[in-house]
Design a protein around this motif. Structure first.
Motif, PDB file in Angstrom:
ATOM      1  N   LYS A   1       0.851  -1.190   0.000  1.00  0.00           N
ATOM      2  CA  LYS A   1       0.000   0.000   0.000  1.00  0.00           C
ATOM      3  C   LYS A   1       0.887   1.241   0.000  1.00  0.00           C
ATOM      4  O   LYS A   1       1.686   1.442   0.913  1.00  0.00           O
ATOM      5  CB  LYS A   1      -0.942  -0.020   1.198  1.00  0.00           C
ATOM      6  N   PHE A   2       0.705   2.065  -1.024  1.00  0.00           N
ATOM      7  CA  PHE A   2       1.443   3.320  -1.145  1.00  0.00           C
ATOM      8  C   PHE A   2       0.496   4.472  -0.803  1.00  0.00           C
ATOM      9  O   PHE A   2      -0.609   4.552  -1.353  1.00  0.00           O
ATOM     10  CB  PHE A   2       1.981   3.502  -2.563  1.00  0.00           C
TER      11      PHE A   2
ATOM     12  N   PRO B   1      -5.192   7.719   3.115  1.00  0.00           N
ATOM     13  CA  PRO B   1      -5.547   7.502   1.701  1.00  0.00           C
ATOM     14  C   PRO B   1      -4.402   6.817   0.984  1.00  0.00           C
ATOM     15  O   PRO B   1      -3.248   7.250   1.080  1.00  0.00           O
ATOM     16  CB  PRO B   1      -5.782   8.937   1.182  1.00  0.00           C
ATOM     17  N   ALA B   2      -4.716   5.743   0.244  1.00  0.00           N
ATOM     18  CA  ALA B   2      -3.645   4.954  -0.360  1.00  0.00           C
ATOM     19  C   ALA B   2      -4.158   4.204  -1.582  1.00  0.00           C
ATOM     20  O   ALA B   2      -5.366   4.150  -1.852  1.00  0.00           O
ATOM     21  CB  ALA B   2      -3.073   3.971   0.663  1.00  0.00           C
ATOM     22  N   TYR B   3      -3.198   3.627  -2.316  1.00  0.00           N
ATOM     23  CA  TYR B   3      -3.468   2.723  -3.431  1.00  0.00           C
ATOM     24  C   TYR B   3      -2.778   1.392  -3.143  1.00  0.00           C
ATOM     25  O   TYR B   3      -1.684   1.369  -2.558  1.00  0.00           O
ATOM     26  CB  TYR B   3      -2.936   3.295  -4.751  1.00  0.00           C
ATOM     27  N   ASN B   4      -3.409   0.305  -3.568  1.00  0.00           N
ATOM     28  CA  ASN B   4      -2.830  -1.023  -3.386  1.00  0.00           C
ATOM     29  C   ASN B   4      -2.109  -1.416  -4.676  1.00  0.00           C
ATOM     30  O   ASN B   4      -2.750  -1.713  -5.682  1.00  0.00           O
ATOM     31  CB  ASN B   4      -3.939  -2.023  -3.046  1.00  0.00           C
TER      32      ASN B   4
ATOM     33  N   GLN C   1      -7.855  -0.274  -5.993  1.00  0.00           N
ATOM     34  CA  GLN C   1      -8.446   0.522  -4.917  1.00  0.00           C
ATOM     35  C   GLN C   1      -8.985  -0.370  -3.802  1.00  0.00           C
ATOM     36  O   GLN C   1      -9.601   0.119  -2.867  1.00  0.00           O
ATOM     37  CB  GLN C   1      -9.579   1.386  -5.477  1.00  0.00           C
ATOM     38  N   TYR C   2      -8.750  -1.682  -3.902  1.00  0.00           N
ATOM     39  CA  TYR C   2      -9.199  -2.613  -2.867  1.00  0.00           C
ATOM     40  C   TYR C   2      -8.248  -2.581  -1.682  1.00  0.00           C
ATOM     41  O   TYR C   2      -7.031  -2.497  -1.840  1.00  0.00           O
ATOM     42  CB  TYR C   2      -9.256  -4.044  -3.413  1.00  0.00           C
ATOM     43  N   ARG C   3      -8.804  -2.712  -0.486  1.00  0.00           N
ATOM     44  CA  ARG C   3      -7.962  -2.760   0.709  1.00  0.00           C
ATOM     45  C   ARG C   3      -7.340  -4.142   0.895  1.00  0.00           C
ATOM     46  O   ARG C   3      -6.239  -4.278   1.412  1.00  0.00           O
ATOM     47  CB  ARG C   3      -8.797  -2.411   1.944  1.00  0.00           C
ATOM     48  N   SER C   4      -8.047  -5.192   0.472  1.00  0.00           N
ATOM     49  CA  SER C   4      -7.578  -6.555   0.680  1.00  0.00           C
ATOM     50  C   SER C   4      -6.827  -7.066  -0.543  1.00  0.00           C
ATOM     51  O   SER C   4      -7.245  -6.844  -1.685  1.00  0.00           O
ATOM     52  CB  SER C   4      -8.768  -7.474   0.981  1.00  0.00           C
ATOM     53  N   ASP C   5      -5.735  -7.803  -0.305  1.00  0.00           N
ATOM     54  CA  ASP C   5      -4.988  -8.402  -1.409  1.00  0.00           C
ATOM     55  C   ASP C   5      -5.771  -9.517  -2.087  1.00  0.00           C
ATOM     56  O   ASP C   5      -5.525  -9.814  -3.262  1.00  0.00           O
ATOM     57  CB  ASP C   5      -3.658  -8.954  -0.895  1.00  0.00           C
TER      58      ASP C   5
END
Length: 507
Positions: free
Chosen positions: A130-131, A270-273, A290-294
């Motif tokens: 996550k960046f 706020p981040a991007y995966n 844009q999903y939080r889960s891998d």
């Protein structure tokens, strides 16, 4: 002056220039708008080489740094032939010329590298990181909170409509009362109300010492509620179906929990995966989600790999964030082996007490009659089947309940409530977990796990700590994807140069 005379024969810019000379770069630069007036345009091929070399040398390079390097750095002067475009020129070139073709450039550069290095694409090591986005930290919009506020507003609108209907009872006009309302309906109601009472907004009074009329108050409320409802609808639309939050300063960024909490208050940022698939230390495929889960990112990444190379990797190796029923079924459908850990893999394989616990539902013996029994010999009867929420393949869990737990000597070890114990079982998923354990516990699986930790996690380690790319600079999913592709191209070229240098040193 010939700049190459001042450069070492093994200088990275000469390796880079020779490599890029074998790729047809002109085909990506055909859509550049032509102007009959003004100064002569810089050579687009030189501009492209300069931008890519900047990302190769620095990991990430800003526009102003590109301009500065073209003035003082021999390597950049060699690529630009003593010309120094301004940072605005570089910005226009990246955003307008490269944006639509950057993925094709990434694929062609990879194809050339993979052919030269004989890269094995059947073994793909997958990882995500996550960046943090370039967005304000306290600019969140939460979808659920917005929906709650919208329904509270529906109640206020209903109350207002009841008051207006009572006021308009003598005119024969009546506003329709519903459980939900659309902004267009409120605007239409305000227009009708203004028409009935011949309302002129120029005659409205404001401030202390003035008393608003009932018609002015109702009309202003209608306009206010319509604007607020329109705002809520827009926020929910931006969130979409798959997200529960976004940032006001970057609508594409989702609030996620990042490992490095430099703010120290355990709040979401706020981040991007960013997902990468690494083959022989090169980034073979990259995606921004844009999903939080891998778990939700695995299938899009594999589909992107298939679109690029025309096949799926035989051995996709990933950590415990990717093992799910959906992903395992997808692997079976596409002919891929299951080498992705599931969330309880480590505990299942290292904690012998947990693995052999007789009170776990998966360890309950099943008799010849097909009935599951607990350690006390009591039958567990099927109660119902329940669909698992969010599953794409119709996964169901079977819910069993013990026939009688009263007086059981193992009650304290087996259950936590006074009721009969209830368990949920999916035998298909349990069989998949066993297959994953056998794959990963084999000699090949152990080697693949070791390689994944070296290559996939090592790639992010190089990007973040060695080359200092720790945060997204651009805003918007399309611009972020452009930026990540540029960083990935730079990483692959950097790796290629280092390997060529080692080969030359060994020779």
């Amino acid at each position: 002056m010939l700049i190459q005379d001042y450069l070492d024969i093994c200088d990275p810019v000469l390796t880079f220039d020779r490599f890029m000379g074998e790729i047809e770069l002109e085909k990506y630069l055909k859509n550049i708008p032509q102007h009959d007036t003004g100064r002569l345009r810089y050579d687009p091929v030189s501009m492209l080489k300069t931008v890519l070399f900047g990302f190769m040398a620095n990991g990430y390079i800003s526009l102003r740094e590109l301009e500065d390097q073209c003035k003082i750095n021999l390597r950049f002067m060699y690529l630009m032939d003593h010309q120094a475009p301004s940072y605005r020129t570089f910005g226009y070139f990246i955003n307008e010329v490269l944006a639509d073709s950057i993925e094709e450039i990434f694929q062609d550069i990879n194809k050339k590298i993979f052919e030269t290095e004989h890269v094995d694409l059947q073994h793909l090591y997958i990882d995500g990181s996550k960046f943090e986005a370039n967005a304000n930290k306290y600019s969140w919009v939460w979808k659920k909170a917005t929906e709650k506020s919208r329904y509270r507003l529906f109640g206020k609108i209903t109350t207002l409509f009841e008051e207006i209907n009572e006021e308009l009872s003598c005119t024969g006009m009546k506003l329709c009362i519903n459980s939900e309302y659309a902004p267009e309906y409120l605007k239409e109601a305000a227009e009708q109300y203004a028409e009935v009472w011949q309302i002129n907004e120029a005659m409205f009074v404001h401030g202390r010492g003035h008393r608003k009329t009932t018609q002015q108050r109702h009309y202003e409320k209608l306009k206010e509620y319509a604007a607020k409802l329109e705002e809520y609808v827009e926020k929910i639309k931006i969130c979409g179906e798959d997200r529960n939050s976004y940032s006001k300063t970057d609508h594409s960024a989702t609030f996620m929990r990042i490992k490095t909490d430099y703010m120290g208050n355990d709040q979401l940022l706020p981040a991007y995966n960013v997902q990468v698939g690494v083959a022989d230390e090169y980034i073979a495929v990259v995606d921004v989600n844009q999903y939080r889960s891998d778990m939700d990112c695995f299938i899009p990444l594999m589909n992107k790999f298939y679109t690029t190379y025309g096949f799926y990797p035989k051995y996709p190796v990933a950590d415990a964030g990717y093992g799910s029923y959906n992903n395992y079924i997808f692997c079976e459908q596409q002919g891929m082996e299951k080498y992705m850990k599931f969330p309880m893999f480590k505990k299942e394989t290292t904690d012998k007490k947990y693995h052999e616990d007789p009170f776990r539902a998966v360890n309950f013996p099943i008799g010849e009659d097909g009935i599951m029994r607990c350690p006390n010999g009591k039958n567990f009867n099927l109660q119902y089947r329940k669909n698992v929420k969010g599953n794409k393949y119709g996964r169901q869990e079977e819910v069993y309940q013990c026939e009688d737990c009263f007086g059981c000597p193992y009650a304290e070890q087996c259950k936590k409530t006074d009721k009969n114990r209830t368990v949920r079982i999916n035998r298909e998923l349990t069989a998949m977990h066993q297959e994953v354990i056998e794959n990963l516990e084999s000699i090949q699986g152990a080697l693949l796990r070791m390689n994944r930790s070296i290559q996939a996690e090592g790639t992010f380690g190089i990007m973040k700590n060695d080359r200092w790319y720790k945060r997204i600079v651009r805003r918007g999913i399309k611009s972020v994807l452009l930026e990540v592709f540029l960083v990935s191209i730079g990483h692959n070229l950097y790796k290629y140069h280092n390997k060529q240098k080692k080969v030359a040193a060994a020779a």
